[in-house]
Design an enzyme around this catalytic site. Structure first.
Site, short mmCIF file in Angstrom:
data_model
loop_
_atom_site.label_atom_id
_atom_site.label_comp_id
_atom_site.label_asym_id
_atom_site.label_seq_id
_atom_site.Cartn_x
_atom_site.Cartn_y
_atom_site.Cartn_z
N HIS A 81 40.73 -60.82 67.71
CA HIS A 81 40.74 -60.07 66.08
C HIS A 81 41.54 -61.37 65.49
CE1 HIS A 81 41.22 -57.02 62.81
NE2 HIS A 81 39.75 -56.94 63.01
N LYS A 136 42.41 -64.79 62.65
CA LYS A 136 42.12 -64.95 61.83
C LYS A 136 42.51 -66.75 61.56
CE LYS A 136 39.82 -60.83 60.97
NZ LYS A 136 40.77 -59.39 61.22
N ASP A 192 44.65 -80.43 60.93
CA ASP A 192 46.11 -81.58 61.33
C ASP A 192 47.22 -81.58 61.77
OD1 ASP A 192 44.06 -83.63 60.87
OD2 ASP A 192 44.22 -83.44 58.70
N HIS A 232 40.15 -54.43 52.33
CA HIS A 232 40.67 -54.85 54.51
C HIS A 232 41.88 -55.32 54.86
CE1 HIS A 232 38.40 -57.77 57.52
NE2 HIS A 232 38.40 -55.73 57.87
N LYS A 273 45.39 -56.57 55.13
CA LYS A 273 46.42 -56.24 56.05
C LYS A 273 48.00 -56.31 55.77
CE LYS A 273 42.61 -57.15 58.31
NZ LYS A 273 41.86 -55.58 58.56
N ASP A 295 61.14 -53.40 50.55
CA ASP A 295 62.32 -53.10 50.15
C ASP A 295 61.70 -54.30 49.56
OD1 ASP A 295 63.77 -51.32 51.44
OD2 ASP A 295 65.01 -52.72 52.06
#
Length: 507
Positions: A239, A241, A246, A425, A427, A432
């Site tokens: 899952h 990404k 470089d 979508h 996450k 704090d």
């Protein structure tokens, strides 16, 4: 371990012998009847011996009792213990050698952190997280309108290599734009390695990949559905990404590649998401994660650990590139074959460390008991605990499964917000207002245990401050759910939630 394998083998051997014997005697009816009884019972025995959580065990028992044949098939594809997944011995050895070779150039120290965050960073590291780096600049990229131009700009400036990995990659306008940028760099002599998850991007066909391959790109599908081992890998998806350019600039976060992630989908409309741009030493952790996955998945190229970490190549893929920053970065990865669920443990450690507030954004909220209990206790202790979820779901079971957890949270004082501008979508995690986390993992059991995931923890950075501003903006366009409204929801919603909750340990 050997005894357990022998136990399982004996169970199936006895069951198979009984079925074969009855078949030879011509009792086809009895064969089918016993097959529908003995095999599910054998699977139930396996699940029982594995000492899974009570919720997962009960859920599987119900499926196997009421849908025995279908339940066995589902178990074979989605229910097997992830620690038993098959691994190619060569790739296992190559990955181990790679990890050893790059250890001297990775970010391992945590001593440079401020004292107030040092304990948390050490705890996360002890549970399998990476080292902490203070020589990396970070930038929050809000939504596709900021993310995709930044990725394209980085690709177009590549001099040596581009490594790209996505769970979902679409053959559409957005996907083709990145492909064309990669082809342009290939023609300029830049190496390109392109990896996609075999299930998440199963629609990505040869018509899309051929121009990349013809231009010289190395391409790999992570556990493709065409593999004869797919039945063993179907439930354990990559899952992550990741984009690395470089070895100096990297990207990770919630956005896959496709028009919907750039708010061009008629179904979802506006798509709220967050990505992260990194430049500096912490990019080596993204690179190490990508290459570990690449060596496992690649079958077309002859890449070995020496390709990336040999004496003459290591400084090309892991260059020294320190950048001034205002805080620290810690990369945490986990997956079904990890010794510990590192990302889940890191989030729990962060919850425990909170003094004032805990803000979470997740499209799917299917927490385990420990996470659920800690959030409720934090709210009862007077902390400002907020959870932002979609007002519109992209999946029936995950949407109602998420809502099934609202009741106890609301009762204990957790503030639940439902996003009112179509779908969110992102996450995100913020403690704090100082410690943030951005990445690929949802707040659900699948991300904690079954998927290969990655999260970047941000300590006292401008990016953490930007997360706080984004949270506030999102709360302003969301609806805060009250306990009274939740209790008065229609009966059909309660039924949907209960059904979804029942199978949530399997999601």
């Amino acid at each position: 371990m050997r005894n357990r394998i022998l136990q399982f083998a004996l169970v199936f051997l006895v069951a198979g012998g009984i079925i074969w014997g009855l078949y030879q005697l011509g009792y086809l009816f009895y064969v089918l009847t016993i097959s529908a009884t003995v095999v599910p019972l054998a699977v139930i025995m396996i699940i029982f011996i594995e000492n899974r959580t009570a919720e997962s065990t009960i859920a599987w028992f119900l499926v196997l009792i009421f849908l025995p044949i279908l339940g066995v098939i589902i178990w074979l594809m989605f229910g097997r213990n992830p620690r038993r997944r098959r691994r190619n011995r060569r790739s296992h050895d190559e990955r181990k050698l790679l990890k050893q070779a790059i250890r001297p150039v990775r970010s391992l120290a945590v001593s440079e952190l401020p004292p107030n965050h040092l304990k948390l960073a050490n705890t996360i590291r002890n549970f399998g997280g990476g080292g902490v780096d203070v020589h990396t600049a970070s930038e929050i990229l809000t939504n596709g309108e900021e993310t995709f131009p930044a990725i394209l700009d980085a690709i177009r400036q590549a001099k040596h290599h581009v490594h790209i990995q996505y769970y979902i990659y679409r053959n559409d306008e957005t996907g083709k734009a990145i492909r064309e940028a990669l082809i342009e760099r290939l023609e300029a002599g830049v190496e390109v390695r392109f990896m996609y998850d075999g299930l998440g991007s199963y629609m990505l066909g040869e018509n899309f990949l051929r121009p990349l391959r013809d231009a010289g790109a190395h391409i790999a599908a992570y556990d493709p559905i065409s593999s004869p081992l797919f039945i063993f890998t179907a439930n354990f998806r990559n899952h992550r990404k990741i984009v690395v350019v470089d070895g100096k600039v990297g990207f990770t976060g919630g956005l896959n590649v496709g028009d919907e992630y750039d708010s061009k989908s008629k179904k979802f409309g506006f798509w709220r998401d967050t990505h992260l741009r990194l430049e500096g030493r912490a990019v080596k952790e993204l690179q190490a994660t990508f290459l570990d996955d690449w060596i496992y998945a690649q079958i077309e190229s002859d890449d070995t650990w020496e390709t990336f970490a040999g004496e003459e190549t290591i400084h090309q893929y892991f260059p020294k590139h320190d950048v001034a920053s205002d805080g620290a970065i810690q990369i945490v990865t986990s997956g079904p074959t990890s010794k510990d669920p590192a990302i889940r443990n890191a989030l729990i450690a962060a919850i425990i460390s909170a003094q004032r507030s805990i803000w979470i954004a997740t499209p799917y909220l299917i927490p385990d008991n420990e996470t659920m209990t800690l959030l409720r206790l934090a709210a009862r202790a007077g902390l400002d605990v907020r959870i932002l979820t979609p007002g519109k779901g992209d999946s029936f079971t995950s949407y109602y499964g998420t809502r099934s957890y609202f009741g106890p949270l609301l009762k204990d004082g957790v503030k639940i917000y439902t996003y009112n501008r179509h779908f969110i979508h992102a996450k995100l995690f913020l403690v704090d207002g100082k410690i943030g986390a951005v990445g690929t993992a949802n707040m659900d059991i699948r991300s904690f245990v079954l998927n290969y995931e990655l999260m970047a923890f941000l300590y006292d950075t401008e990016s953490a401050e930007q997360l706080e501003r984004d949270f506030i903006a999102d709360f302003d366009v969301s609806i805060q759910l009250s306990s009274n409204d939740y209790v008065k929801r229609p009966l059909r919603f309660r039924i949907f939630e209960s059904l979804s909750r029942l199978i949530s340990p399997l999601l």
